[in-house]
Design a protein around this motif. Sequence first.
Motif, PDB file in Angstrom:
ATOM      1  N   UNK A  58      39.404 -21.237 -22.978  1.00  0.00           N
ATOM      2  CA  UNK A  58      38.673 -20.186 -23.678  1.00  0.00           C
ATOM      3  C   UNK A  58      39.149 -20.024 -25.124  1.00  0.00           C
ATOM      4  N   UNK A  59      38.240 -19.568 -25.960  1.00  0.00           N
ATOM      5  CA  UNK A  59      38.588 -19.137 -27.323  1.00  0.00           C
ATOM      6  C   UNK A  59      39.202 -17.737 -27.210  1.00  0.00           C
ATOM      7  N   UNK A  60      39.697 -17.189 -28.325  1.00  0.00           N
ATOM      8  CA  UNK A  60      40.060 -15.764 -28.277  1.00  0.00           C
ATOM      9  C   UNK A  60      38.811 -14.940 -27.950  1.00  0.00           C
ATOM     10  N   UNK A  61      39.015 -13.764 -27.360  1.00  0.00           N
ATOM     11  CA  UNK A  61      37.878 -12.914 -26.982  1.00  0.00           C
ATOM     12  C   UNK A  61      37.148 -12.416 -28.225  1.00  0.00           C
ATOM     13  N   UNK A  62      35.816 -12.347 -28.144  1.00  0.00           N
ATOM     14  CA  UNK A  62      35.040 -11.851 -29.281  1.00  0.00           C
ATOM     15  C   UNK A  62      34.347 -10.525 -28.971  1.00  0.00           C
ATOM     16  N   UNK A  63      34.401 -10.095 -27.707  1.00  0.00           N
ATOM     17  CA  UNK A  63      33.822  -8.788 -27.377  1.00  0.00           C
ATOM     18  C   UNK A  63      34.396  -8.283 -26.058  1.00  0.00           C
ATOM     19  N   UNK A  64      34.543  -6.959 -25.964  1.00  0.00           N
ATOM     20  CA  UNK A  64      35.001  -6.359 -24.709  1.00  0.00           C
ATOM     21  C   UNK A  64      33.930  -5.452 -24.148  1.00  0.00           C
ATOM     22  N   UNK A  65      33.646  -5.615 -22.880  1.00  0.00           N
ATOM     23  CA  UNK A  65      32.683  -4.744 -22.223  1.00  0.00           C
ATOM     24  C   UNK A  65      33.253  -4.308 -20.886  1.00  0.00           C
ATOM     25  N   UNK A  66      32.996  -3.066 -20.507  1.00  0.00           N
ATOM     26  CA  UNK A  66      33.378  -2.635 -19.171  1.00  0.00           C
ATOM     27  C   UNK A  66      32.286  -3.004 -18.185  1.00  0.00           C
ATOM     28  N   UNK A  67      32.375  -2.451 -16.997  1.00  0.00           N
ATOM     29  CA  UNK A  67      31.373  -2.675 -15.949  1.00  0.00           C
ATOM     30  C   UNK A  67      30.652  -1.378 -15.641  1.00  0.00           C
ATOM     31  N   UNK A  68      29.413  -1.520 -15.210  1.00  0.00           N
ATOM     32  CA  UNK A  68      28.624  -0.332 -14.931  1.00  0.00           C
ATOM     33  C   UNK A  68      27.735  -0.517 -13.710  1.00  0.00           C
ATOM     34  N   UNK A  69      27.477   0.562 -13.035  1.00  0.00           N
ATOM     35  CA  UNK A  69      26.488   0.572 -11.956  1.00  0.00           C
ATOM     36  C   UNK A  69      25.223   1.214 -12.503  1.00  0.00           C
ATOM     37  N   UNK A  70      24.071   0.598 -12.248  1.00  0.00           N
ATOM     38  CA  UNK A  70      22.823   1.200 -12.724  1.00  0.00           C
ATOM     39  C   UNK A  70      21.915   1.530 -11.542  1.00  0.00           C
ATOM     40  N   UNK A  92      27.659  -5.891 -16.716  1.00  0.00           N
ATOM     41  CA  UNK A  92      28.432  -5.516 -17.894  1.00  0.00           C
ATOM     42  C   UNK A  92      27.819  -4.287 -18.570  1.00  0.00           C
ATOM     43  N   UNK A  93      28.670  -3.366 -18.962  1.00  0.00           N
ATOM     44  CA  UNK A  93      28.203  -2.121 -19.589  1.00  0.00           C
ATOM     45  C   UNK A  93      27.322  -2.385 -20.816  1.00  0.00           C
ATOM     46  N   UNK A  94      27.746  -3.326 -21.662  1.00  0.00           N
ATOM     47  CA  UNK A  94      27.000  -3.596 -22.899  1.00  0.00           C
ATOM     48  C   UNK A  94      25.557  -3.976 -22.594  1.00  0.00           C
ATOM     49  N   UNK A 108      24.721 -10.583 -10.247  1.00  0.00           N
ATOM     50  CA  UNK A 108      24.331 -11.950 -10.601  1.00  0.00           C
ATOM     51  C   UNK A 108      25.347 -12.923 -10.007  1.00  0.00           C
ATOM     52  N   UNK A 109      24.824 -13.992  -9.423  1.00  0.00           N
ATOM     53  CA  UNK A 109      25.668 -15.018  -8.797  1.00  0.00           C
ATOM     54  C   UNK A 109      26.680 -15.598  -9.783  1.00  0.00           C
ATOM     55  N   UNK A 110      27.900 -15.723  -9.329  1.00  0.00           N
ATOM     56  CA  UNK A 110      28.933 -16.376 -10.129  1.00  0.00           C
ATOM     57  C   UNK A 110      29.578 -15.479 -11.164  1.00  0.00           C
ATOM     58  N   UNK A 111      29.197 -14.210 -11.207  1.00  0.00           N
ATOM     59  CA  UNK A 111      29.778 -13.311 -12.211  1.00  0.00           C
ATOM     60  C   UNK A 111      30.995 -12.574 -11.657  1.00  0.00           C
ATOM     61  N   UNK A 112      31.714 -11.948 -12.575  1.00  0.00           N
ATOM     62  CA  UNK A 112      32.858 -11.141 -12.146  1.00  0.00           C
ATOM     63  C   UNK A 112      32.384  -9.936 -11.340  1.00  0.00           C
ATOM     64  N   UNK A 113      31.121  -9.546 -11.554  1.00  0.00           N
ATOM     65  CA  UNK A 113      30.601  -8.421 -10.774  1.00  0.00           C
ATOM     66  C   UNK A 113      30.365  -8.831  -9.325  1.00  0.00           C
ATOM     67  N   UNK A 114      29.973 -10.088  -9.112  1.00  0.00           N
ATOM     68  CA  UNK A 114      29.816 -10.538  -7.722  1.00  0.00           C
ATOM     69  C   UNK A 114      31.176 -10.447  -7.020  1.00  0.00           C
ATOM     70  N   UNK A 115      32.185 -10.928  -7.724  1.00  0.00           N
ATOM     71  CA  UNK A 115      33.535 -10.893  -7.158  1.00  0.00           C
ATOM     72  C   UNK A 115      34.041  -9.463  -7.001  1.00  0.00           C
ATOM     73  N   UNK A 116      33.768  -8.649  -8.030  1.00  0.00           N
ATOM     74  CA  UNK A 116      34.192  -7.249  -7.991  1.00  0.00           C
ATOM     75  C   UNK A 116      33.551  -6.520  -6.824  1.00  0.00           C
ATOM     76  N   UNK A 117      32.277  -6.830  -6.579  1.00  0.00           N
ATOM     77  CA  UNK A 117      31.565  -6.182  -5.478  1.00  0.00           C
ATOM     78  C   UNK A 117      32.197  -6.596  -4.143  1.00  0.00           C
TER      79      UNK A 117
END
Length: 261
Positions: free
Chosen positions: A119-131, A196-198, A152-161
């Motif tokens: 990975x490169x250095x991070x260019x943006x930070x976003x939290x997580x949200x439930x809608x 992602x919240x953003x 969404x498949x393969x996302x950190x939210x899938x894992x988080x869920x």
Amino acid sequence: MQIKNWGFIFIVGVVLAVLSACGTGATEADGEEISSDEQQVLEMGTSADFPPFESFNEDGEFVGFDIDLAHEIAEELGYELEISDMNFDGLIGALQSNRVDMVLAGMSATEERQENVDFSPAYHHSGEMFITQEDSDITSIEDIEGKTVGVQLGTIQEEGAQALQEEYDFEIHAVDEATNIIQDLLTNRIDVGYMDTTVAEGYIEEQGLAGFEDPTEASPGMAIAFPKDSELQEDISAIIEQFLEDGTIAELEEKWELDEQ
Ligand code: ARG
């Protein structure tokens, strides 16, 4: 007559020899040109279902923060940018098999992914949200008990869920495209979307939805992903550092209305 023929054949022979010499030279030159042309193309993979980072406009063109950022990087390197759209779930594989040189897809630079890509250095930070739908009675994490949550498949939210399932009893509905989460929510196929919240904030505003922050996750920043040991990683990471310092990223954040979270 005979002599003339011999002369003719001789001349043809000389011409052919000269032509083939030129031909060889030209082919070699072309060959070099072709390979240096190839080097000039920067192949980017993305999953264009994630506004304001990447999506398609009405003309079917890629637009968004990541798209602009990638163009700025390509310009800085003097490369031509080529973008391929694929399922988010396939992006790491596309890097591992060198089908693309880099991925910009609002991808969070998790430790787990770092085992397979750089990975490169991070260019943006976003939290997580439930809608949720605007009039929903699901207003906090405890309320997801017994509900269906779209990710969404393969996302950190899938894992988080999946991790949240240890605490709460609910169903996960995983889809290929982030936009399907919104469709499924609007058509009551799911009760809650998790993203992602953003990105969620944009949909909440655009579609008149509601939502609440995820108190459980602290995800790493979004970064550009490269195949392991990519030659481009160092150069592009330096460009990201530079863009963070010289205000290029801040300008793009403003253009695409990304708030740091
Ligand atoms: N930030 C989340 C992750 O890295 C979701 C990214 C989804 N990106 C997209 N283009 N659909 O897992």
